[in-house]
Scaffold this motif. Sequence first.
Motif, PDB file in Angstrom:
ATOM      1  N   ARG A 159     -13.853  50.593  54.603  1.00  0.00           N
ATOM      2  CA  ARG A 159     -14.071  50.857  56.017  1.00  0.00           C
ATOM      3  C   ARG A 159     -12.836  51.534  56.577  1.00  0.00           C
ATOM      4  O   ARG A 159     -11.749  51.369  56.055  1.00  0.00           O
ATOM      5  N   TRP A 160     -13.005  52.277  57.640  1.00  0.00           N
ATOM      6  CA  TRP A 160     -11.835  52.877  58.273  1.00  0.00           C
ATOM      7  C   TRP A 160     -11.868  52.573  59.756  1.00  0.00           C
ATOM      8  O   TRP A 160     -12.920  52.364  60.351  1.00  0.00           O
ATOM      9  N   TYR A 161     -10.685  52.496  60.335  1.00  0.00           N
ATOM     10  CA  TYR A 161     -10.579  52.223  61.768  1.00  0.00           C
ATOM     11  C   TYR A 161      -9.223  52.732  62.266  1.00  0.00           C
ATOM     12  O   TYR A 161      -8.267  52.828  61.495  1.00  0.00           O
TER      13      TYR A 161
ATOM     14  N   VAL B 149      -6.588  53.776  59.398  1.00  0.00           N
ATOM     15  CA  VAL B 149      -6.378  52.780  58.342  1.00  0.00           C
ATOM     16  C   VAL B 149      -7.661  52.688  57.506  1.00  0.00           C
ATOM     17  O   VAL B 149      -8.760  52.576  58.066  1.00  0.00           O
ATOM     18  N   PHE B 150      -7.499  52.741  56.182  1.00  0.00           N
ATOM     19  CA  PHE B 150      -8.637  52.557  55.285  1.00  0.00           C
ATOM     20  C   PHE B 150      -8.548  51.158  54.674  1.00  0.00           C
ATOM     21  O   PHE B 150      -7.593  50.848  53.976  1.00  0.00           O
ATOM     22  N   ARG B 151      -9.517  50.323  54.986  1.00  0.00           N
ATOM     23  CA  ARG B 151      -9.597  48.988  54.394  1.00  0.00           C
ATOM     24  C   ARG B 151     -10.423  49.079  53.122  1.00  0.00           C
ATOM     25  O   ARG B 151     -11.591  49.468  53.151  1.00  0.00           O
ATOM     26  N   LEU B 152      -9.814  48.707  51.986  1.00  0.00           N
ATOM     27  CA  LEU B 152     -10.475  48.897  50.699  1.00  0.00           C
ATOM     28  C   LEU B 152     -11.367  47.733  50.295  1.00  0.00           C
ATOM     29  O   LEU B 152     -12.329  47.924  49.551  1.00  0.00           O
TER      30      LEU B 152
END
Length: 215
Positions: A7-9, A18-21
């Motif tokens: 996800r990105w936010y 920010v890319f949440r992996l």
Amino acid sequence: AFPSDRRWYPDPLTELTVFRLTNPAWSSYLPPASHHPAARRGNFLLYGCDRTGKAQAFRMDLGSGESRQLTEMEALDAASITLHPDERSFFCFDGPVLKRVDLRNLRERVAYRVPPGWERCPGFSLSGDGRSAALAERRQGGSRLQLVGTGGGGARTLAEADGEIRDPLIRPGRQHQVLYRQGGDLWLVDPNGRNRRKLALADGTAGPALWHPGG
């Protein structure tokens, strides 16, 4: 295999993307940088995750975000996961047993077993050629630093001490000196166990240590 959790936010403080992996619904563990968790080629990452009930090793495709479970171990130490330099296999500890796992067929092979009566101390390091590993073992208030042949060549004791030896790091290059932590100090020893010395650092407890890639 598991679909991407990526996800990105926008970060609320810096407004950077920010890319949440991984999904925070379970715990995921990134091995230390010294353990070579990200492939230099192949665009994948190794990490530990307990999404299946207990910590196991996973491979994430950094292009698609898909993860694939690699192990089914009883007592995986997620912090011990490290790629072999050829990036076709990886090492990790399953309880007291150091295992090498082939990434093509997931076949496991025992590289080293901590002897009965001994317990592994925190930390583990693989040499740049993948032929040697450094680890520490303790019992009855004392500990020892071991250099292990990953091809089954046995172990050689490099140092012994009262208290705990931990966090060994093999020097990059051909010298294979081992840096390790004893108490709040950092020590260095040659691969034959000679020339053991404490590094002259500022007063106080030394923080995290990492070799420069050039050694």
